[in-house]
Motif scaffolding. Structure first.
Motif, PDB file in Angstrom:
ATOM      1  N   UNK A   1       0.819  -1.176  -0.049  1.00  0.00           N
ATOM      2  CA  UNK A   1      -0.068   0.086  -0.105  1.00  0.00           C
ATOM      3  C   UNK A   1       0.946   1.388   0.004  1.00  0.00           C
ATOM      4  N   UNK A   2       0.536   2.242  -0.615  1.00  0.00           N
ATOM      5  CA  UNK A   2       1.421   3.382  -0.894  1.00  0.00           C
ATOM      6  C   UNK A   2       0.630   4.427   0.281  1.00  0.00           C
ATOM      7  N   UNK A   3       1.550   5.399   0.543  1.00  0.00           N
ATOM      8  CA  UNK A   3       1.014   6.511   1.370  1.00  0.00           C
ATOM      9  C   UNK A   3       1.409   7.941   0.895  1.00  0.00           C
ATOM     10  N   UNK A   4       0.708   8.996   1.395  1.00  0.00           N
ATOM     11  CA  UNK A   4       0.999  10.116   0.989  1.00  0.00           C
ATOM     12  C   UNK A   4       2.451  10.730   1.163  1.00  0.00           C
ATOM     13  N   UNK A   5       3.126  10.433   2.416  1.00  0.00           N
ATOM     14  CA  UNK A   5       4.482  10.833   2.724  1.00  0.00           C
ATOM     15  C   UNK A   5       5.284  10.146   1.848  1.00  0.00           C
ATOM     16  N   UNK A   6       5.028   8.983   1.560  1.00  0.00           N
ATOM     17  CA  UNK A   6       5.919   8.155   0.913  1.00  0.00           C
ATOM     18  C   UNK A   6       6.109   8.413  -0.523  1.00  0.00           C
ATOM     19  N   UNK A   7       5.008   8.981  -1.118  1.00  0.00           N
ATOM     20  CA  UNK A   7       4.849   9.390  -2.405  1.00  0.00           C
ATOM     21  C   UNK A   7       5.430  10.590  -2.711  1.00  0.00           C
ATOM     22  N   UNK A   8       5.080  11.740  -1.771  1.00  0.00           N
ATOM     23  CA  UNK A   8       5.822  12.921  -1.400  1.00  0.00           C
ATOM     24  C   UNK A   8       7.470  12.768  -1.532  1.00  0.00           C
ATOM     25  N   UNK A   9       7.855  11.931  -0.611  1.00  0.00           N
ATOM     26  CA  UNK A   9       9.337  11.758  -0.623  1.00  0.00           C
ATOM     27  C   UNK A   9       9.897  11.146  -1.911  1.00  0.00           C
ATOM     28  N   UNK A  10       9.249  10.171  -2.554  1.00  0.00           N
ATOM     29  CA  UNK A  10       9.662   9.830  -3.666  1.00  0.00           C
ATOM     30  C   UNK A  10      10.020  10.721  -4.839  1.00  0.00           C
ATOM     31  N   UNK A  11       8.863  11.516  -4.960  1.00  0.00           N
ATOM     32  CA  UNK A  11       8.814  13.012  -5.969  1.00  0.00           C
ATOM     33  C   UNK A  11      10.137  14.039  -5.503  1.00  0.00           C
ATOM     34  N   UNK A  12      10.333  14.100  -4.070  1.00  0.00           N
ATOM     35  CA  UNK A  12      11.515  14.968  -3.743  1.00  0.00           C
ATOM     36  C   UNK A  12      12.942  14.155  -4.089  1.00  0.00           C
ATOM     37  N   UNK A  13      13.043  13.134  -3.818  1.00  0.00           N
ATOM     38  CA  UNK A  13      14.097  12.221  -4.252  1.00  0.00           C
ATOM     39  C   UNK A  13      14.433  12.525  -5.489  1.00  0.00           C
ATOM     40  N   UNK A  14      13.519  12.421  -6.481  1.00  0.00           N
ATOM     41  CA  UNK A  14      14.013  12.683  -7.918  1.00  0.00           C
ATOM     42  C   UNK A  14      14.374  14.222  -8.284  1.00  0.00           C
ATOM     43  N   UNK A  15      13.474  15.049  -7.782  1.00  0.00           N
ATOM     44  CA  UNK A  15      13.690  16.604  -7.830  1.00  0.00           C
ATOM     45  C   UNK A  15      15.051  16.961  -7.303  1.00  0.00           C
ATOM     46  N   UNK A  16      15.352  16.438  -6.167  1.00  0.00           N
ATOM     47  CA  UNK A  16      16.372  16.963  -5.368  1.00  0.00           C
ATOM     48  C   UNK A  16      17.642  16.330  -6.109  1.00  0.00           C
ATOM     49  N   UNK A  17      17.544  15.008  -6.568  1.00  0.00           N
ATOM     50  CA  UNK A  17      18.653  14.271  -7.201  1.00  0.00           C
ATOM     51  C   UNK A  17      18.975  14.823  -8.450  1.00  0.00           C
ATOM     52  N   UNK A  18      17.888  15.198  -9.279  1.00  0.00           N
ATOM     53  CA  UNK A  18      18.053  15.860 -10.555  1.00  0.00           C
ATOM     54  C   UNK A  18      18.774  17.370 -10.540  1.00  0.00           C
ATOM     55  N   UNK A  19      19.093  17.963  -9.334  1.00  0.00           N
ATOM     56  CA  UNK A  19      19.787  19.081  -9.055  1.00  0.00           C
ATOM     57  C   UNK A  19      21.163  18.595  -9.223  1.00  0.00           C
ATOM     58  N   UNK A  20      21.629  17.401  -9.168  1.00  0.00           N
ATOM     59  CA  UNK A  20      22.960  16.943  -9.302  1.00  0.00           C
ATOM     60  C   UNK A  20      23.017  16.071 -10.754  1.00  0.00           C
ATOM     61  N   UNK A  21      22.270  15.283 -10.846  1.00  0.00           N
ATOM     62  CA  UNK A  21      21.998  14.189 -12.032  1.00  0.00           C
ATOM     63  C   UNK A  21      20.652  14.621 -12.745  1.00  0.00           C
ATOM     64  N   UNK A  22      20.800  15.685 -13.792  1.00  0.00           N
ATOM     65  CA  UNK A  22      19.584  15.980 -14.431  1.00  0.00           C
ATOM     66  C   UNK A  22      19.282  15.008 -15.218  1.00  0.00           C
ATOM     67  N   UNK A  23      20.258  14.080 -15.984  1.00  0.00           N
ATOM     68  CA  UNK A  23      20.039  13.034 -16.905  1.00  0.00           C
ATOM     69  C   UNK A  23      20.627  11.704 -16.578  1.00  0.00           C
ATOM     70  N   UNK A  24      20.000  10.732 -16.418  1.00  0.00           N
ATOM     71  CA  UNK A  24      20.723   9.600 -15.930  1.00  0.00           C
ATOM     72  C   UNK A  24      21.022   8.790 -17.152  1.00  0.00           C
TER      73      UNK A  24
END
Length: 399
Positions: free
Chosen positions: A374-397
């Protein structure tokens, strides 16, 4: 399909999260079924709201079609506000509830301030300023305390913890640039927070930040969660950017090196070095990634080999998270960051092949309803932030 564009993945997660959890008639996030982060059958604690709202704001910085979601997301916080104390309670209330955690409220303040930065809506700046001033009132000034200074965890619990202290410092530094007349007050307060953090809670051996200490107890809680190091790193790097004092650079250098040292506490060291990973839940890891990204932004004269090592570590963790925790059916994520605690088919096809089936399959307790994921709100928000914050360093994988 492999992960190629982390920002686009973050956008998709925000969009899917909004469609799944936001209820327009109730003007808040509602759980279709009770899940992790709910304080009753359908409503989420303010910590969950803060992570999801911050993800919306992060996305709106890049994707203008998300800007209309910022105001309804930030407005949710008013349902949690104690109108007398000016802090925000863990649960919705009639304006008088006192179950207020300073670490939760520091994340709320950060979301408000970045919402102002993205939209220019002064309402958010005013809300953020009021909340930051409330947070600053949480500094421990008990004359009888064994441990002087530090930020309290809860208004009624003087457990002096690192997440509250560092996150309050972060919020102070964020707002300092928008209110020039008060800048020094905020920067000085943040400096006191990080000074205390390093003196009281940094492990002098591995340089990680320990969890906290009760004001009347000489014994420190030595647990070292990833976000404690990440948020302290963010604040130290930001302090160096503002003050140019080499003291903060030295602290930030130490913390950045510690955060990617595969021999430290929050890595799973049951594997060979090449397979070790951050084992905390995604809502902690997102703040470590943000800290590392802030370090690369605010400390341009980092040790020669460190930026490349940080980039590699963020890249491989984003790939692992994407490949192991993403549900292809709805594009949303589990909160786990441990590859054996995932969907059973992913375990059987990917984990067994990559990690040799070293650990038995299961779902993390906060990721399951009975025996089903089951997915929850905080887990989904955190997932989005992992990619947004990670993209500041690695914009293209690139694999």
């Amino acid at each position: 399909m492999p992960l190629e564009n982390p920002n686009l993945e973050g956008y998709q997660v925000v969009r899917n999260t909004w469609l799944k959890f936001y209820n327009g008639s109730k003007k808040t996030f509602i759980a279709p079924k009770k899940c992790s982060g709910c304080y009753n059958d359908e409503k989420f604690v303010v910590w969950s709201i803060s992570v999801a709202a911050q993800a919306v704001v992060d996305g709106a910085r890049l994707y203008k079609e998300l800007v209309p979601l910022v105001e309804p997301a930030i407005d949710i916080f008013q349902k949690y506000k104690n109108k007398h104390l000016k802090g925000y309670s863990a649960a919705e209330n009639n304006g008088n509830d006192k179950d207020i955690y300073y670490d939760d409220d520091a994340q709320v303040a950060s979301a408000m301030i970045t919402a102002y930065e993205v939209t220019g809506n002064k309402k958010f700046l005013d809300q953020g300023r009021e909340l930051v001033r409330f947070l600053m009132g949480g500094w421990n000034e008990n004359p009888k305390a064994v441990n002087k200074g530090g930020m309290k965890w809860h208004i009624n619990n003087p457990y002096l913890n690192s997440c509250t202290t560092a996150e309050t410092a972060k919020a102070c530094l964020q707002i300092s640039k928008f209110i020039p007349d008060e800048e020094k007050v905020y920067v000085d307060f943040a400096a006191n927070c990080i000074d205390w953090q390093i003196k009281k809670l940094q492990d002098k051996g591995d340089k990680l930040i320990m969890d906290g200490v009760q004001d009347t107890d000489p014994n420190v809680n030595t647990v070292k969660i990833s976000y404690n190091t990440g948020t302290t790193l963010s604040a130290a790097a930001h302090l160096y950017h503002i003050t140019k004092d080499k003291k903060w650079k030295d602290i930030a250098d130490e913390l950045a090196k510690a955060g990617i040292n595969r021999n430290v506490f929050f890595y799973d060291r049951d594997y060979d070095n090449s397979l070790r990973y951050w084992r905390d839940s995604s809502y902690f890891v997102q703040l470590l990634i943000e800290g590392l990204a802030d370090y690369l932004l605010f400390v341009p004269d980092a040790p020669e080999d460190l930026p490349a090592k940080i980039e590699e570590e963020i890249k491989r963790h984003m790939i692992m998270f994407y490949e192991y925790m993403r549900d292809e059916k709805d594009g949303l994520y589990l909160q786990s960051f441990e590859p054996h605690l995932t969907f059973k088919d992913v375990y059987e096809t990917k984990y067994v092949k990559e990690f040799g089936g070293k650990k038995k399959w299961d779902l993390k307790g906060e990721d399951k309803d009975g025996d089903k994921p089951i997915k929850c709100l905080m887990g989904c928000g955190a997932a989005a932030r992992i990619f947004f914050q990670g993209a500041r360093v690695i914009p293209k994988v690139e694999y």
